[in-house]
Scaffold this motif. Structure first.
Motif, PDB file in Angstrom:
ATOM      1  N   GLU A  19       1.317  -0.137   1.668  1.00 41.98           N
ATOM      2  CA  GLU A  19       1.098  -0.177   0.217  1.00 41.98           C
ATOM      3  C   GLU A  19       1.750  -1.400  -0.422  1.00 41.98           C
ATOM      4  N   LEU A  21       0.734  -3.469  -2.685  1.00 38.59           N
ATOM      5  CA  LEU A  21       0.605  -3.639  -4.135  1.00 38.59           C
ATOM      6  C   LEU A  21       1.773  -2.985  -4.861  1.00 38.59           C
ATOM      7  N   SER A  22       2.222  -1.844  -4.368  1.00 35.61           N
ATOM      8  CA  SER A  22       3.374  -1.167  -4.974  1.00 35.61           C
ATOM      9  C   SER A  22       4.682  -1.854  -4.606  1.00 35.61           C
ATOM     10  N   GLU A  44      -3.597   0.756   2.544  1.00 38.02           N
ATOM     11  CA  GLU A  44      -3.783   1.195   1.160  1.00 38.02           C
ATOM     12  C   GLU A  44      -4.833   2.294   1.156  1.00 38.02           C
ATOM     13  N   ASN A  46      -5.982   4.128  -1.383  1.00 38.32           N
ATOM     14  CA  ASN A  46      -6.884   4.156  -2.527  1.00 38.32           C
ATOM     15  C   ASN A  46      -7.956   3.076  -2.366  1.00 38.32           C
ATOM     16  N   HIS A  48     -10.127   1.650  -4.419  1.00 38.06           N
ATOM     17  CA  HIS A  48     -10.136   0.621  -5.461  1.00 38.06           C
ATOM     18  C   HIS A  48      -8.987  -0.355  -5.250  1.00 38.06           C
ATOM     19  N   ARG A  49      -7.805   0.170  -4.987  1.00 39.55           N
ATOM     20  CA  ARG A  49      -6.648  -0.696  -4.752  1.00 39.55           C
ATOM     21  C   ARG A  49      -6.823  -1.494  -3.453  1.00 39.55           C
ATOM     22  N   HIS A  52      -8.928  -4.538  -4.239  1.00 36.25           N
ATOM     23  CA  HIS A  52      -8.115  -5.509  -4.970  1.00 36.25           C
ATOM     24  C   HIS A  52      -7.122  -6.187  -4.033  1.00 36.25           C
TER      25      HIS A  52
END
Length: 270
Positions: A19, A21-22, A44, A46, A48-49, A52
């Motif tokens: 993860e 992005l987090s 990831e 999710n 959508h994430r 991205h």
């Protein structure tokens, strides 16, 4: 976490970024430069994430890095074990942390190592005191102590966990900036959290209360790393062990030391 990698001489040929992005894409860039020849898998869940994330970490076609380094792969779950797993600021946001530790264990190859950070129990103590004084439900769930994380790591099958922590105090210029920071941290998993929506009057009261007593917030950051050991041979009253198994066990024992960290004095072992 970057500094703690200096204690580990082992150079992974593959690593997992959990993860990112987090945890911060800045850390991803630093790790890519530290291990330029290592294959990277980004996790990831999710969709959508994940889209991205794939766009964020893929260099443009004209950039040399795209052709000189192995391209990162974005997946929803790990299928090929790696030699390092990097998880920055994700463990405290899991409502099933022991299950997450098991996932990390499965995502690592034997003698691979885990690097993680999370928030500790002193985090947001000023905000907790404020909510308690106003008889409001807790602003966040309780954060786990580093000693308990060490126990859970061993329970999940990891070996030689090393834990330490630091406290960071942040001062904010406005109560609105405090709320912005809190929203970026994640969600409140407390079982007794307020179950409905708050109104404008409550929001105004919160801003006034923060301005009086919570413009400085404490964050306890817990750091940990641990190794995935080779599975132990099952021993019963009468056990048959092949010569190949004995040779493999001896080989692992000779080579495992190369992947062990040099731990600085003053850091705590579990």
């Amino acid at each position: 976490m970057q500094e703690r990698l200096d204690w580990i001489k082992f150079q992974p040929r593959s690593w997992v970024h959990w993860e990112p992005l987090s945890g911060g894409l800045g850390a991803h860039a630093l790790l890519s430069r530290r291990y330029p020849q290592a294959a990277c898998t980004l996790v990831e869940a999710n969709p959508h994430r994940a889209r991205h994330l794939a766009q964020a970490v893929t260099p443009p076609w004209w950039h040399a890095q795209r052709w000189l380094q192995p391209g990162p792969q974005v997946v929803m779950q790990v299928t090929q074990p790696a030699q390092m797993l990097w998880a920055n600021m994700s463990l405290h946001m899991s409502d099933q942390p022991q299950a997450l530790l098991q996932q990390w264990h499965q995502a690592l190859a034997v003698d691979g190592f885990l690097m993680f950070s999370c928030l500790g129990p002193d985090t947001l103590k000023e905000l907790r005191a404020l909510y308690q004084a106003l008889n409001w439900p807790a602003p966040s769930h309780e954060f786990t102590d580093m000693h308990d994380w060490g126990d859970m790591l061993i329970g999940a099958g990891f070996a030689e966990p090393v834990m330490d922590m630091e406290r960071i105090t942040l001062t904010f210029e406005s109560p609105q900036r405090v709320l912005q920071e809190l929203r970026g941290l994640g969600r409140n998993l407390h079982l007794q959290r307020f179950p409905a929506l708050r109104g404008r009057r409550w929001h105004s009261q919160l801003l006034q209360a923060i301005e009086k007593s919570a413009m400085q917030l404490t964050f306890e950051v817990v750091y940990g790393h641990a190794f995935k050991p080779a599975p132990k041979l099952a021993v019963q009253a009468q056990t048959e062990i092949s010569l190949a198994q004995m040779r493999a066990a001896l080989t692992r024992g000779k080579t495992a030391g190369a992947a062990r960290p040099v731990t600085q004095p003053g850091h705590e072992h579990e």
